[in-house]
Design a protein around this motif. Sequence first.
Motif, PDB file in Angstrom:
ATOM      1  N   SER A 106      23.665 -47.667  19.716  1.00 33.24           N
ATOM      2  CA  SER A 106      22.433 -48.541  19.603  1.00 33.24           C
ATOM      3  C   SER A 106      22.262 -49.440  18.261  1.00 33.24           C
ATOM      4  N   ASN A 107      23.227 -49.125  17.172  1.00 35.66           N
ATOM      5  CA  ASN A 107      22.786 -49.796  16.003  1.00 35.66           C
ATOM      6  C   ASN A 107      24.285 -50.560  15.689  1.00 35.66           C
ATOM      7  N   ALA A 108      24.976 -50.959  16.743  1.00 32.91           N
ATOM      8  CA  ALA A 108      26.292 -51.742  16.743  1.00 32.91           C
ATOM      9  C   ALA A 108      26.041 -53.126  15.888  1.00 32.91           C
ATOM     10  N   VAL A 138      21.759 -64.540   0.883  1.00 31.23           N
ATOM     11  CA  VAL A 138      21.018 -65.435   1.941  1.00 31.23           C
ATOM     12  C   VAL A 138      21.704 -65.058   3.256  1.00 31.23           C
ATOM     13  N   VAL A 139      23.078 -65.083   3.477  1.00 29.37           N
ATOM     14  CA  VAL A 139      23.976 -65.039   4.572  1.00 29.37           C
ATOM     15  C   VAL A 139      23.749 -63.474   5.054  1.00 29.37           C
ATOM     16  N   SER A 140      23.792 -62.639   4.304  1.00 27.12           N
ATOM     17  CA  SER A 140      23.531 -61.505   4.743  1.00 27.12           C
ATOM     18  C   SER A 140      21.853 -61.219   5.413  1.00 27.12           C
ATOM     19  N   ILE A 141      21.009 -61.818   4.863  1.00 30.36           N
ATOM     20  CA  ILE A 141      19.848 -61.607   5.375  1.00 30.36           C
ATOM     21  C   ILE A 141      19.613 -62.594   6.831  1.00 30.36           C
ATOM     22  N   LEU A 142      20.498 -63.665   6.784  1.00 26.42           N
ATOM     23  CA  LEU A 142      20.395 -64.421   7.829  1.00 26.42           C
ATOM     24  C   LEU A 142      20.954 -63.590   8.974  1.00 26.42           C
ATOM     25  N   ALA A 143      22.230 -62.987   8.502  1.00 26.37           N
ATOM     26  CA  ALA A 143      22.994 -62.205   9.594  1.00 26.37           C
ATOM     27  C   ALA A 143      22.359 -61.057  10.042  1.00 26.37           C
ATOM     28  N   PHE A 144      21.441 -60.140   9.121  1.00 20.66           N
ATOM     29  CA  PHE A 144      20.574 -59.195   9.848  1.00 20.66           C
ATOM     30  C   PHE A 144      19.705 -59.663  10.777  1.00 20.66           C
ATOM     31  N   GLY A 145      19.155 -61.108  10.535  1.00 18.73           N
ATOM     32  CA  GLY A 145      18.117 -61.709  11.077  1.00 18.73           C
ATOM     33  C   GLY A 145      18.744 -61.987  12.494  1.00 18.73           C
ATOM     34  N   PHE A 159      19.527 -59.066  14.767  1.00 17.35           N
ATOM     35  CA  PHE A 159      18.355 -58.440  15.362  1.00 17.35           C
ATOM     36  C   PHE A 159      17.902 -58.808  16.559  1.00 17.35           C
ATOM     37  N   ASN A 160      17.818 -60.235  16.480  1.00 24.20           N
ATOM     38  CA  ASN A 160      17.403 -61.001  17.509  1.00 24.20           C
ATOM     39  C   ASN A 160      18.062 -61.042  18.867  1.00 24.20           C
ATOM     40  N   ILE A 161      19.470 -60.963  18.589  1.00 21.43           N
ATOM     41  CA  ILE A 161      20.616 -60.954  19.616  1.00 21.43           C
ATOM     42  C   ILE A 161      20.265 -59.524  20.400  1.00 21.43           C
ATOM     43  N   GLN A 207      17.288 -57.781  20.565  1.00 29.35           N
ATOM     44  CA  GLN A 207      16.235 -57.851  21.060  1.00 29.35           C
ATOM     45  C   GLN A 207      16.289 -58.718  22.415  1.00 29.35           C
ATOM     46  N   GLY A 208      17.284 -59.832  22.379  1.00 25.73           N
ATOM     47  CA  GLY A 208      17.330 -60.602  23.544  1.00 25.73           C
ATOM     48  C   GLY A 208      18.132 -59.889  24.677  1.00 25.73           C
ATOM     49  N   GLY A 209      18.977 -58.919  24.140  1.00 29.62           N
ATOM     50  CA  GLY A 209      19.947 -58.093  25.045  1.00 29.62           C
ATOM     51  C   GLY A 209      18.873 -57.296  25.729  1.00 29.62           C
ATOM     52  N   HIS A 210      18.002 -56.841  25.104  1.00 28.91           N
ATOM     53  CA  HIS A 210      17.008 -55.600  25.689  1.00 28.91           C
ATOM     54  C   HIS A 210      16.149 -56.435  26.858  1.00 28.91           C
TER      55      HIS A 210
END
Length: 394
Positions: free
Chosen positions: A268-270, A377-384, A387-389, A391-394
């Motif tokens: 679930s944390n992939a 910056v890139v890491s924060i964007l990547a995490f964001g 996370f959105n992907i 949430q969309g999958g669910h």
Amino acid sequence: MTTLEQQSVDFVFNLFKTQLSSTFLYHNYIHTERVLKSVNEILEALELSEDEMLIVRLAAIFHDVGYATSTKQHEKESAKVAKHFLEDNNVSSEIVSGVERCILATCLDEVPKTLLEQILCDSDTSHFGKKYFEETSELLRKELEIRDVVYYTHDEWLEENIKMLAEKHKFFTEYAIKNWQPQKEKNLTNLIKKKKKKAERVEKEKLRAKYKKESPERGVQTFYRVALRNHIKLSDIADTKANILLSVNAIIISLIISNLLSKLDNPSNAYLIWPTVIFVLFSLISIVLSIIATRPNITRGEFTKEDVENKNVNLTFFGNFHKMKLEEFEWAVNELLQDKDYVYSSLTKDLYFLGKVLDRKYRILRITYSIFMVGIVVSILAFGISFNIMQGGH
């Protein structure tokens, strides 16, 4: 003291008080008192007749009264004043002539012939063999200066006193030789020591002036001192900045390893895998660059005599000599210090290469800070995004 002697003392005292100029700092009543005291000191050790003792005492009282009327041939003036006073007081001609002869014998060019003349001459110069010699000597120097007779510097007066005590003056009576000569020799020794100390001081001042003349000018010294200090401060600042980046990124990696890696096993944390990899990668690059910025360069640490003779080695940097023997390094430094141009050249090279090192450090640090900033910056964007992907999958 007889009545005649007391009358003579009073006469001389009043004469000096009313007619002697205040510019006579040495030849005054105090000097007369000292000479009379010295005469009495010698007379106590001798067995003379009353008339002989009276003659030499009166001569001591009157021997410098001529200064009240004339400084030229004052001995003759003193003898003349003494003769008139004594004749007015009905003193015998034998005593009067004896007083005159004693006074005239005090002239520096004269050699005293009789015992009475020797007693007065020794008493007149008794300060040479007294502890207060330096005091009276300085008073005489100032008197000659104030009266425009002759001007002596302290060094010239010191030389004159040495010549006087060592060559020109001598005591005549056995009492003076026995009792005053030892102190005279001490006074002479002190003068010679003082002359030697002054000569050493002058020599040191000459060496100091020579060194100052040959050493780099103050402005040049200030330039190198300020420039080197600024370079060292900038190097310290660069090292501090690199250490801060190193510490911060090490802490970030430690937190990621302890908190995120254990959770990545869960399917679930992939979505956190790629953001975490990006974050760790940028932090790792920042750590590596920080280490490179502060890592010292390896130098051979040796030089040859030809390098020194050709001025190809910079002895102000430890990396050029740390493998050399002490004797070889000392020789090289001596060679350096003998050549002012070589000193300037070494300091200039030191400044130049310090500047090159600083340039490398600050260029790497600039890249490191940029990578660290982009990584955050890139890491924060990547995490964001991850996370959105998710949430969309669910």
